[in-house]
Design a protein around this motif. Structure first.
Motif, PDB file in Angstrom:
ATOM      1  N   LYS A   7      10.335 -31.086  -6.828  1.00  0.00           N
ATOM      2  CA  LYS A   7      10.248 -30.153  -5.696  1.00  0.00           C
ATOM      3  C   LYS A   7      11.069 -30.678  -4.531  1.00  0.00           C
ATOM      4  O   LYS A   7      11.142 -31.878  -4.298  1.00  0.00           O
ATOM      5  N   SER A   8      11.683 -29.758  -3.808  1.00  0.00           N
ATOM      6  CA  SER A   8      12.467 -30.126  -2.626  1.00  0.00           C
ATOM      7  C   SER A   8      11.529 -30.453  -1.469  1.00  0.00           C
ATOM      8  O   SER A   8      10.346 -30.120  -1.507  1.00  0.00           O
ATOM      9  N   ASP A   9      12.070 -31.097  -0.434  1.00  0.00           N
ATOM     10  CA  ASP A   9      11.281 -31.427   0.758  1.00  0.00           C
ATOM     11  C   ASP A   9      10.672 -30.171   1.372  1.00  0.00           C
ATOM     12  O   ASP A   9       9.544 -30.174   1.843  1.00  0.00           O
ATOM     13  N   ARG A  10      11.461 -29.111   1.358  1.00  0.00           N
ATOM     14  CA  ARG A  10      10.993 -27.869   1.960  1.00  0.00           C
ATOM     15  C   ARG A  10       9.790 -27.310   1.199  1.00  0.00           C
ATOM     16  O   ARG A  10       8.852 -26.783   1.781  1.00  0.00           O
ATOM     17  N   GLU A  11       9.789 -27.436  -0.111  1.00  0.00           N
ATOM     18  CA  GLU A  11       8.673 -26.935  -0.915  1.00  0.00           C
ATOM     19  C   GLU A  11       7.414 -27.783  -0.741  1.00  0.00           C
ATOM     20  O   GLU A  11       6.303 -27.312  -0.908  1.00  0.00           O
ATOM     21  N   LEU A  12       7.594 -29.071  -0.393  1.00  0.00           N
ATOM     22  CA  LEU A  12       6.466 -29.977  -0.242  1.00  0.00           C
ATOM     23  C   LEU A  12       5.822 -29.923   1.142  1.00  0.00           C
ATOM     24  O   LEU A  12       4.699 -30.376   1.312  1.00  0.00           O
ATOM     25  N   LYS A  13       6.540 -29.384   2.116  1.00  0.00           N
ATOM     26  CA  LYS A  13       6.000 -29.322   3.478  1.00  0.00           C
ATOM     27  C   LYS A  13       4.790 -28.406   3.537  1.00  0.00           C
ATOM     28  O   LYS A  13       4.705 -27.425   2.797  1.00  0.00           O
ATOM     29  N   LYS A  15       2.430 -25.577   4.788  1.00  0.00           N
ATOM     30  CA  LYS A  15       2.703 -24.245   5.324  1.00  0.00           C
ATOM     31  C   LYS A  15       1.980 -24.093   6.653  1.00  0.00           C
ATOM     32  O   LYS A  15       0.912 -24.655   6.858  1.00  0.00           O
TER      33      LYS A  15
END
Length: 179
Positions: A7-13, A15
């Protein structure tokens, strides 16, 4: 069989919260900088997801002017409510320094205006006492704001914080730095 990608960093942040605020609070402060900065920084530091806080400056007017400003903001909010469906203020606070002679008149105005519940808060002798309490407990009687600022600067020196001055930004965060 295709390789699985991490998963990318954006997906792990995390919400952002999508919950609607439960409380809408207005705080009208006397000063143009000190109190306004404190509550703005407090609001930012606490990151309360279910509470919306609006901080408005009374622009250094008299206590009565600050109450009138709070009433104007409540009325404007109510007009916007009807047009845009915004929430009305659940609580309204007016903050005054205790060295103001017209405080009692403003307190009567706040309580006498029955359409909105405005809660006056008195800082004796001045708002800087709040900052001092972030550093240490004191029950010392202070005659004026100058004495409070002297004690505040002593507390800042012992905790290796910058000396206090009226327009200091992020003082709340500086007082309450997590250890």
């Amino acid at each position: 069989m295709p390789k699985k990608r991490g998963k990318s960093d954006r997906e792990l942040k995390r919400k952002k919260s999508s919950r609607q605020p439960k409380k809408f609070i207005l705080i009208v402060v006397e000063g143009q900088e000190t109190e306004y900065n404190y509550f703005s920084d407090l609001k930012e530091d606490l990151k309360l997801p279910t509470t919306t806080i609006k901080v408005a400056s009374g622009s250094g007017g008299s206590c009565v002017d600050i109450v009138k400003n709070a009433i104007k903001l409540c009325e404007a909010n109510q007009r916007d409510n009807q047009k845009k469906g915004k929430p009305k203020y659940d609580e309204v606070f007016c903050l005054f320094d205790g060295d103001r002679p017209e405080y009692q008149e403003a307190k009567n105005d706040a309580h006498g205006y029955s359409r909105y519940t405005i809660k006056p808060i008195l800082s004796i002798p001045c708002f800087e006492f709040w900052f001092l309490l972030h550093f240490r407990y004191t029950s010392s009687p202070f005659e004026n704001c100058k004495q409070v600022i002297e004690q505040l600067n002593r507390a800042c020196c012992t905790s290796r914080k910058p000396l206090y001055f009226k327009a200091l930004r992020q003082l709340f965060c500086g007082c309450c730095a997590r250890k």
